[in-house]
Scaffold this motif. Structure first.
Motif, PDB file in Angstrom:
ATOM      1  N   PHE A 162      52.471  67.689   6.120  1.00  0.00           N
ATOM      2  CA  PHE A 162      51.682  66.469   5.917  1.00  0.00           C
ATOM      3  C   PHE A 162      52.281  65.299   6.693  1.00  0.00           C
ATOM      4  O   PHE A 162      51.565  64.537   7.356  1.00  0.00           O
ATOM      5  CB  PHE A 162      51.616  66.136   4.422  1.00  0.00           C
ATOM      6  CG  PHE A 162      51.070  64.766   4.136  1.00  0.00           C
ATOM      7  CD1 PHE A 162      49.716  64.521   4.166  1.00  0.00           C
ATOM      8  CD2 PHE A 162      51.936  63.702   3.847  1.00  0.00           C
ATOM      9  CE1 PHE A 162      49.212  63.246   3.915  1.00  0.00           C
ATOM     10  CE2 PHE A 162      51.447  62.434   3.591  1.00  0.00           C
ATOM     11  CZ  PHE A 162      50.074  62.207   3.629  1.00  0.00           C
ATOM     12  N   MET A 163      53.582  65.143   6.626  1.00  0.00           N
ATOM     13  CA  MET A 163      54.232  64.021   7.295  1.00  0.00           C
ATOM     14  C   MET A 163      54.031  64.087   8.813  1.00  0.00           C
ATOM     15  O   MET A 163      53.890  63.065   9.480  1.00  0.00           O
ATOM     16  CB  MET A 163      55.730  64.008   6.963  1.00  0.00           C
ATOM     17  CG  MET A 163      56.041  63.885   5.472  1.00  0.00           C
ATOM     18  SD  MET A 163      55.442  62.354   4.722  1.00  0.00           S
ATOM     19  CE  MET A 163      56.637  61.195   5.367  1.00  0.00           C
ATOM     20  N   LYS A 164      53.992  65.303   9.350  1.00  0.00           N
ATOM     21  CA  LYS A 164      53.832  65.469  10.794  1.00  0.00           C
ATOM     22  C   LYS A 164      52.405  65.200  11.253  1.00  0.00           C
ATOM     23  O   LYS A 164      52.184  64.647  12.339  1.00  0.00           O
ATOM     24  CB  LYS A 164      54.239  66.885  11.200  1.00  0.00           C
ATOM     25  CG  LYS A 164      55.723  67.167  11.101  1.00  0.00           C
ATOM     26  CD  LYS A 164      56.012  68.620  11.450  1.00  0.00           C
ATOM     27  CE  LYS A 164      57.493  68.952  11.300  1.00  0.00           C
ATOM     28  NZ  LYS A 164      57.768  70.387  11.583  1.00  0.00           N
ATOM     29  N   THR A 165      51.435  65.610  10.447  1.00  0.00           N
ATOM     30  CA  THR A 165      50.044  65.596  10.912  1.00  0.00           C
ATOM     31  C   THR A 165      49.246  64.379  10.486  1.00  0.00           C
ATOM     32  O   THR A 165      48.235  64.052  11.110  1.00  0.00           O
ATOM     33  CB  THR A 165      49.307  66.860  10.428  1.00  0.00           C
ATOM     34  OG1 THR A 165      49.340  66.893   8.988  1.00  0.00           O
ATOM     35  CG2 THR A 165      49.952  68.111  10.984  1.00  0.00           C
ATOM     36  N   CYS A 166      49.674  63.672   9.433  1.00  0.00           N
ATOM     37  CA  CYS A 166      48.822  62.629   8.859  1.00  0.00           C
ATOM     38  C   CYS A 166      49.358  61.211   9.026  1.00  0.00           C
ATOM     39  O   CYS A 166      48.714  60.262   8.586  1.00  0.00           O
ATOM     40  CB  CYS A 166      48.572  62.913   7.378  1.00  0.00           C
ATOM     41  SG  CYS A 166      47.616  64.433   7.130  1.00  0.00           S
ATOM     42  N   SER A 167      50.522  61.046   9.624  1.00  0.00           N
ATOM     43  CA  SER A 167      51.078  59.724   9.924  1.00  0.00           C
ATOM     44  C   SER A 167      50.974  58.761   8.737  1.00  0.00           C
ATOM     45  O   SER A 167      50.343  57.703   8.828  1.00  0.00           O
ATOM     46  CB  SER A 167      50.362  59.115  11.141  1.00  0.00           C
ATOM     47  OG  SER A 167      50.447  59.973  12.250  1.00  0.00           O
ATOM     48  N   ALA A 170      50.443  53.114  -2.831  1.00  0.00           N
ATOM     49  CA  ALA A 170      49.351  53.812  -2.155  1.00  0.00           C
ATOM     50  C   ALA A 170      49.905  54.441  -0.886  1.00  0.00           C
ATOM     51  O   ALA A 170      50.864  53.921  -0.280  1.00  0.00           O
ATOM     52  CB  ALA A 170      48.224  52.838  -1.814  1.00  0.00           C
ATOM     53  N   ILE A 171      49.323  55.564  -0.496  1.00  0.00           N
ATOM     54  CA  ILE A 171      49.651  56.172   0.791  1.00  0.00           C
ATOM     55  C   ILE A 171      48.448  56.021   1.700  1.00  0.00           C
ATOM     56  O   ILE A 171      47.337  56.437   1.355  1.00  0.00           O
ATOM     57  CB  ILE A 171      50.044  57.653   0.640  1.00  0.00           C
ATOM     58  CG1 ILE A 171      51.375  57.764  -0.110  1.00  0.00           C
ATOM     59  CG2 ILE A 171      50.149  58.322   2.007  1.00  0.00           C
ATOM     60  CD1 ILE A 171      51.867  59.180  -0.263  1.00  0.00           C
ATOM     61  N   ARG A 172      48.694  55.399   2.834  1.00  0.00           N
ATOM     62  CA  ARG A 172      47.638  55.196   3.823  1.00  0.00           C
ATOM     63  C   ARG A 172      47.809  56.239   4.922  1.00  0.00           C
ATOM     64  O   ARG A 172      48.875  56.376   5.512  1.00  0.00           O
ATOM     65  CB  ARG A 172      47.735  53.788   4.389  1.00  0.00           C
ATOM     66  CG  ARG A 172      46.522  53.344   5.198  1.00  0.00           C
ATOM     67  CD  ARG A 172      46.719  51.926   5.690  1.00  0.00           C
ATOM     68  NE  ARG A 172      46.774  50.967   4.598  1.00  0.00           N
ATOM     69  CZ  ARG A 172      45.686  50.437   4.027  1.00  0.00           C
ATOM     70  NH1 ARG A 172      44.487  50.797   4.453  1.00  0.00           N
ATOM     71  NH2 ARG A 172      45.814  49.563   3.040  1.00  0.00           N
ATOM     72  N   SER A 173      46.739  56.956   5.214  1.00  0.00           N
ATOM     73  CA  SER A 173      46.748  57.970   6.261  1.00  0.00           C
ATOM     74  C   SER A 173      45.608  57.689   7.228  1.00  0.00           C
ATOM     75  O   SER A 173      44.453  57.522   6.810  1.00  0.00           O
ATOM     76  CB  SER A 173      46.586  59.372   5.649  1.00  0.00           C
ATOM     77  OG  SER A 173      46.491  60.352   6.649  1.00  0.00           O
ATOM     78  N   GLU A 174      45.952  57.579   8.513  1.00  0.00           N
ATOM     79  CA  GLU A 174      44.963  57.270   9.554  1.00  0.00           C
ATOM     80  C   GLU A 174      44.191  55.997   9.212  1.00  0.00           C
ATOM     81  O   GLU A 174      42.975  55.920   9.384  1.00  0.00           O
ATOM     82  CB  GLU A 174      44.020  58.452   9.764  1.00  0.00           C
ATOM     83  CG  GLU A 174      44.751  59.716  10.228  1.00  0.00           C
ATOM     84  CD  GLU A 174      43.825  60.910  10.387  1.00  0.00           C
ATOM     85  OE1 GLU A 174      42.634  60.775  10.037  1.00  0.00           O
ATOM     86  OE2 GLU A 174      44.297  61.947  10.878  1.00  0.00           O
ATOM     87  N   GLY A 175      44.919  55.023   8.682  1.00  0.00           N
ATOM     88  CA  GLY A 175      44.339  53.723   8.396  1.00  0.00           C
ATOM     89  C   GLY A 175      43.653  53.587   7.062  1.00  0.00           C
ATOM     90  O   GLY A 175      43.315  52.481   6.638  1.00  0.00           O
ATOM     91  N   LYS A 176      43.437  54.682   6.322  1.00  0.00           N
ATOM     92  CA  LYS A 176      42.712  54.646   5.051  1.00  0.00           C
ATOM     93  C   LYS A 176      43.605  55.063   3.906  1.00  0.00           C
ATOM     94  O   LYS A 176      44.455  55.958   4.066  1.00  0.00           O
ATOM     95  CB  LYS A 176      41.492  55.581   5.121  1.00  0.00           C
ATOM     96  CG  LYS A 176      40.428  55.155   6.116  1.00  0.00           C
ATOM     97  CD  LYS A 176      39.415  56.262   6.333  1.00  0.00           C
ATOM     98  CE  LYS A 176      38.814  56.745   5.016  1.00  0.00           C
ATOM     99  NZ  LYS A 176      37.794  57.809   5.240  1.00  0.00           N
ATOM    100  N   ILE A 177      43.421  54.439   2.754  1.00  0.00           N
ATOM    101  CA  ILE A 177      44.162  54.842   1.567  1.00  0.00           C
ATOM    102  C   ILE A 177      43.673  56.219   1.119  1.00  0.00           C
ATOM    103  O   ILE A 177      42.477  56.433   0.894  1.00  0.00           O
ATOM    104  CB  ILE A 177      44.009  53.807   0.445  1.00  0.00           C
ATOM    105  CG1 ILE A 177      44.778  52.533   0.805  1.00  0.00           C
ATOM    106  CG2 ILE A 177      44.525  54.366  -0.893  1.00  0.00           C
ATOM    107  CD1 ILE A 177      44.658  51.418  -0.201  1.00  0.00           C
ATOM    108  N   GLY A 226      48.169  68.069   1.604  1.00  0.00           N
ATOM    109  CA  GLY A 226      49.549  67.756   1.268  1.00  0.00           C
ATOM    110  C   GLY A 226      49.755  66.352   0.758  1.00  0.00           C
ATOM    111  O   GLY A 226      50.879  65.976   0.421  1.00  0.00           O
ATOM    112  N   ILE A 227      48.681  65.573   0.661  1.00  0.00           N
ATOM    113  CA  ILE A 227      48.862  64.175   0.268  1.00  0.00           C
ATOM    114  C   ILE A 227      49.304  64.044  -1.193  1.00  0.00           C
ATOM    115  O   ILE A 227      50.016  63.111  -1.550  1.00  0.00           O
ATOM    116  CB  ILE A 227      47.586  63.348   0.547  1.00  0.00           C
ATOM    117  CG1 ILE A 227      47.939  61.853   0.603  1.00  0.00           C
ATOM    118  CG2 ILE A 227      46.483  63.649  -0.473  1.00  0.00           C
ATOM    119  CD1 ILE A 227      46.879  61.002   1.241  1.00  0.00           C
TER     120      ILE A 227
END
Length: 302
Positions: free
Chosen positions: A149-154, A210-217, A244-245
């Motif tokens: 997840f950490m590698k693919t979702c920034s 919150a975890i933001r991935s690709e600009g979105k929560i 994996g979030i």
């Protein structure tokens, strides 16, 4: 004699009282915590009474009421009054005990009572450092999923606050659309509880990330201290957009809480098999058990 009329609704304005009382009499199970009661009040109708320096709690779901033992100085006479009041309820199992010490106290007074454990309400409690660092072979699969997840979702981690609260509310709506909350009464109630917590997070003194991935929560969690050594995670939600979030929100929450607390209580699984499997994969340190008394047992002593 104690009656249901002695009880009044739990409201947001009662927080200071419960905080002070629970400092003297710490709670181990999540159900009695003030945040849980006030957030889930639409569903469970929590009420309380103050008698002889003890707090008495009840909850009413679908018109049927359950009572809990007195929270405060041990008082066998008051316990007997609560048992008698519980026997008047239409609930099949109208009396619930949420900690082992109280169970042993009641059993010492009434050894003839046969308590029934209710697994679906057991709280899962973990070592905070285990959830934060995922050590050893037992966590190898989770570590692998988290690393992917950490590698693919920034991902970016941010605290709950005024800058993102509106976006987090939008996230909750998206989560409910995905889960189809409107067609599931349990999920609809959970949405109400979560929305209340977000609307009043300052008054409740909740923390969250919150975890933001690709600009979105894509995931959130809300948590607080439960007692001196245990933190309580009330809500943890994620969207399926990035695999994996859920691993990430769990780990990031634990990293924060492990700085101050030994344990993390992640509440019960409510008998949902998928949730139970997910919680067991994280290897709980212990469970906070729940026991109930049926009407036939109460009749033995009342």
């Amino acid at each position: 004699m104690l009656s249901s009329c002695d009880f009044k609704p739990v409201t947001l304005s009662d927080r200071d009282f419960f905080v002070q009382h629970y400092r003297r009499f710490p709670q181990r199970h999540s159900d009695n915590t003030f945040t849980n009661m006030v957030c889930w009040n639409y569903y469970a109708n929590y009420r309380y009474a103050i008698v002889q320096d003890c707090v008495l709690l009840s909850s009413t779901i679908a018109g049927k009421t359950r009572y809990r033992p007195p929270i405060g100085p041990r008082n066998p006479d008051l316990l007997h009054e609560v048992l008698a009041l519980a026997l008047k309820s239409d609930e099949t199992r109208p009396f619930v005990v949420l900690d082992q010490e109280t169970l042993e106290w009641i059993s010492g007074i009434y050894p003839e009572l046969q308590f029934q454990p209710e697994r679906m309400y057991f709280d899962y409690v973990y070592l905070a450092n285990d959830l934060a660092h995922l050590p050893g072979k037992g966590y190898s699969t989770i570590r692998r999923q988290l690393n992917q997840f950490m590698k693919t979702c920034s991902p970016l981690v941010e605290e709950l606050g005024t800058d993102n609260i509106e976006e987090i509310n939008d996230f909750v709506e998206q989560w409910c659309e995905w889960k189809d909350c409107d067609s599931n009464p349990d999920l609809a109630s959970e949405k109400d509880a979560l929305c209340f917590a977000l609307a009043h997070y300052r008054e409740l003194e909740l923390s969250g990330i919150a975890i933001r991935s690709e600009g979105k929560i894509g995931a959130i969690s809300l948590f607080e201290g439960q007692n001196e050594d245990t933190a309580l995670v009330h809500f943890e939600k994620g969207l399926p957009d990035c695999k994996g979030i859920y691993r990430a929100i769990n780990a990031e929450t634990a990293k924060i809480l492990a700085k101050k607390y030994t344990y993390i209580n992640r509440e019960s699984d409510m008998g949902v098999e998928g949730i139970r499997e997910a919680k067991m994969r994280y290897h709980p340190h212990h469970m906070v058990q729940v026991h109930m008394l049926g009407r036939e047992e109460l009749e033995k002593v009342v």
